[in-house]
Write an enzyme that holds these catalytic residues in place. Structure first.
Site, PDB file in Angstrom:
ATOM      1  N   ASN A 115      83.983  40.156  50.675  1.00  0.00           N
ATOM      2  CA  ASN A 115      84.131  39.038  49.743  1.00  0.00           C
ATOM      3  C   ASN A 115      82.957  39.059  48.761  1.00  0.00           C
ATOM      4  O   ASN A 115      81.890  38.522  49.032  1.00  0.00           O
ATOM      5  CB  ASN A 115      84.172  37.721  50.512  1.00  0.00           C
ATOM      6  CG  ASN A 115      85.446  37.559  51.311  1.00  0.00           C
ATOM      7  OD1 ASN A 115      86.498  37.244  50.761  1.00  0.00           O
ATOM      8  ND2 ASN A 115      85.360  37.804  52.621  1.00  0.00           N
ATOM      9  N   GLU A 116      83.172  39.706  47.643  1.00  0.00           N
ATOM     10  CA  GLU A 116      82.133  39.896  46.639  1.00  0.00           C
ATOM     11  C   GLU A 116      81.924  38.611  45.831  1.00  0.00           C
ATOM     12  O   GLU A 116      82.730  37.667  45.925  1.00  0.00           O
ATOM     13  CB  GLU A 116      82.522  41.040  45.700  1.00  0.00           C
ATOM     14  CG  GLU A 116      82.657  42.399  46.379  1.00  0.00           C
ATOM     15  CD  GLU A 116      81.319  43.055  46.718  1.00  0.00           C
ATOM     16  OE1 GLU A 116      80.288  42.351  46.755  1.00  0.00           O
ATOM     17  OE2 GLU A 116      81.300  44.277  46.943  1.00  0.00           O
ATOM     18  N   PRO A 117      80.828  38.549  45.049  1.00  0.00           N
ATOM     19  CA  PRO A 117      80.614  37.387  44.180  1.00  0.00           C
ATOM     20  C   PRO A 117      81.864  37.068  43.364  1.00  0.00           C
ATOM     21  O   PRO A 117      82.504  37.958  42.803  1.00  0.00           O
ATOM     22  CB  PRO A 117      79.461  37.843  43.290  1.00  0.00           C
ATOM     23  CG  PRO A 117      78.670  38.768  44.167  1.00  0.00           C
ATOM     24  CD  PRO A 117      79.698  39.507  44.971  1.00  0.00           C
TER      25      PRO A 117
END
Length: 652
Positions: free
Chosen positions: A177-179
């Site tokens: 879950n990236e920025p």
């Protein structure tokens, strides 16, 4: 907040703990436990998981685990395997769901998370294959959404996650879950951040081979777990840990979105905790015991915070920044400032091997013997000149007997194109001289072809790459004045796998290091303390040295009766100012000399295989870091130098 089953009794080992206050964690939004080492933290996490597995089994219930990959959980899995083998920990009722998988990577790939989980856990315990769930990396794009929703449904049908194990990436990602990921996100396909791909580059023989997309559980999926443990180890994670633990919830740092979970614990080692307020500036949260180490840390921080040289600090500066108790304990701001200024000034020396005739002057290194025997341990074949090339040269110039020991071959860090160039040159030269070599055409063909699934090079190709690194190391050491008989290549066996993944440190590795120390009987040992190295090789090499020294100490060996150990840091990080115990200044000429020594390592210039997240070449990193250290000393009010190399003394 639910109390954590994890109980780090080792917290008592921490150096800087505020005293008697109940609000030392008041800046922290996540329940956080700090252990002296990743080893200790991993064992505590494994113990909690084992307890859960047993309790569920005794109740006749399935135990549903959410599992993570990457370097952080490896020691946890090793301990679970040990408990299965030696203590009968039963996985027959365990159901697992992995967080993520690279999209486009088949399960047969050694870089897939399917492969990782079987290599580190599933192949060694009695978990049923039908109870293992890992997102599929290879499926048509139009089927991805349905696959992700099916994954969500399978978690629900299993009764939900009893326990979710997490790491944290330097972008703040959990799972992948990236920025930009929000709190409502479910299992889905996501594009990976460049920094995430840079961190994974070592596992893929370069960032160009790292997939750009992945399947990952979402934040909402993770939040539904009844218990979450998030782990972070090492200095590289310290800044993102601070943001995750102390920052406000934000999609820019996805780990902060877990702050509302009622039963989550962040488990850290001391290095990963370094930027937390209670560790970095404990005087801002509670009264402190101002020992020498904390006083050093505090005054340097205050000087930089108010942008004044140490000798210009006032009572008001101390009082307004939470340090009035330090000032009150010393009585005089003038005396406090001058005493510490003198202490800091004595860390600076142009005589890293000790200056003759200066006994009793409080210098970092002893004056006698005047001519010391020195071993510089260099994990890779260029760490010596990158990390301490100026000090290396000065030790030789000042008449010490300097040996350099290259601990590993560094062969996987040579590109195929470089190896091909050397192989073709040798073939053409041999042909020109009228000789024959039946092996080189096969090597040239291998290097000219395409690599299949990041496969390892053949032994012949690896030998060529090792010889390239060896020749460059000899050239760099010779340039600084090292006699050939003082250049040692240890070729420690743990490294020689042909891949980024290495074997565990073994008795043979330690014995090789021990034998060299026994033969030379050094007064000084310099070793790499740069544990942010993305390969992990530096830590293994340092462990080998420390274990060899421990053995020698236990055996009461005369080889180390007069040995001091100094740690340097390399291309990846520098010591914090308050940690530096010896700073060796360099003139502009010496900076150029060091640069030229680094230039001897041509295979590590212009597109190095393991670049990490820093696009600068190694000589640029080293030079700019050394200049910055000198500038920081100058800003504290000390003499201005062109550059400085920094060291910390290590007990053993």
């Amino acid at each position: 907040m639910t109390a954590s089953p994890i109980s780090p009794s080792a917290n008592a080992d921490l150096q800087y703990r505020p005293v008697g206050a109940t609000d030392e964690t008041r800046f922290e939004q996540l329940h956080t436990e700090i252990f002296p080492s990743a080893e200790r933290g991993s064992l505590a996490v494994a113990a909690e998981i084992a307890t859960l597995i047993r309790s569920k089994g005794e109740a006749g219930q399935a135990c549903v685990l959410g599992l993570a990959t990457g370097s952080s959980p490896i020691r946890v899995y090793e301990e679970l395997v040990r408990r299965h083998r030696e203590e009968g920990l039963d996985f027959s009722h365990v159901i697992t769901f992995n967080l993520d998988e690279y999209y486009g990577l088949p399960r047969s790939s050694q870089s897939s998370y399917w492969y990782f989980m079987h290599e580190h856990l599933f192949d060694h315990v009695n978990v049923s294959p039908e109870n293992i769930h890992i997102p599929r990396g290879v499926l048509p794009l139009e089927e991805v959404f349905a696959h992700c929703m099916d994954y969500e449904q399978r978690i629900k049908e299993a009764g939900g996650l009893d326990f979710q194990l997490l790491g944290i990436g330097r972008t703040g990602h959990v799972g992948f879950n990236e920025p930009g990921s929000n709190s409502r996100s479910l299992t889905r396909l996501i594009t990976l951040d460049h920094l995430t791909r840079s961190d994974a580059a070592a596992e893929f023989n370069g960032i160009a081979n790292v997939p750009t997309r992945a399947l990952t559980m979402g934040i909402a999926t993770i939040m539904q777990a009844r218990r979450i443990v998030m782990m972070a180890w090492g200095n590289k994670k310290a800044e993102i840990v601070r943001k995750a633990v102390e920052g406000a919830p934000s999609v820019q740092t996805p780990a902060t979105l877990l702050q509302g979970h009622p039963n989550l614990t962040m488990v850290l080692d001391t290095e990963a905790s370094a930027q937390l307020t209670r560790i970095h500036t404990p005087w801002l949260v509670a009264p402190c015991r101002w020992d020498e180490a904390l006083t050093r840390q505090g005054i340097i921080w205050l000087s930089r915070h108010v942008k004044k040289p140490i000798l210009n600090l006032t009572e008001r500066d101390y009082n307004l920044n939470g340090m009035s108790d330090l000032l009150a304990s010393r009585g005089s701001v003038y005396q406090l400032n001058i005493d510490f200024f003198n202490t800091l000034q004595r860390t600076i020396t142009g005589w890293p091997g000790g200056k003759p005739g200066t006994e009793g002057q409080g210098r970092p290194e002893r004056a006698t013997p005047h001519r010391k025997r020195v071993i510089i341990f260099s994990p890779h074949p260029d760490d010596d000149v990158i990390s301490m090339g100026g000090t290396f040269a000065r030790l030789i110039e000042q008449g010490h007997e300097v040996h350099v020991a290259y601990q590993v071959s560094g062969n996987i860090a040579v590109s195929d194109s470089d190896a091909l160039r050397y192989a073709e040159f040798c073939y053409d030269l041999n042909k020109k001289m009228g000789g024959q070599n039946d092996r080189l055409p096969a090597v040239i063909a291998e290097l000219s072809g395409s690599r299949n699934d990041l496969a390892s090079n053949s032994k012949k190709v690896l030998d060529i790459k090792a010889l390239i690194r060896r020749g460059e190391a000899i050239a760099g050491a010779r340039y600084l004045g090292t006699p050939d008989e003082h250049i040692h290549f240890l070729d420690m066996p743990f490294y020689e796998t042909g891949r980024s993944k290495k074997k565990d440190l073994g008795a043979k590795d330690i014995q090789i290091v021990r034998e060299l120390i026994e033969r030379i009987r050094p007064h000084q040992i310099f070793a790499a303390g740069d544990l942010a190295d993305p390969h992990g090789t530096h830590k293994v090499c340092l462990d080998a040295i420390l274990q060899a020294l421990t053995q020698l100490r236990t055996d009461d060996s005369p080889a180390i009766t007069d040995t001091w150990l100094w740690l340097y840091r390399g291309a990846w990080q520098e010591w914090a100012l308050h940690e530096i115990e010896m700073a060796v200044p360099m003139s502009p000429r010496q900076v150029e000399q060091k640069r030229t020594a680094i230039f001897q390592h041509q295979s590590q210039k212009d597109g190095v295989v393991f670049q990490g997240e820093d696009d600068r070449e190694f000589w640029q990193r080293a030079e700019q870091r050394n200049r910055k250290t000198a500038q920081l000393y100058n800003q504290l009010g000390l003499t201005e130098y062109a550059a400085m190399e920094a060291f910390r003394k290590q007990a053993f």
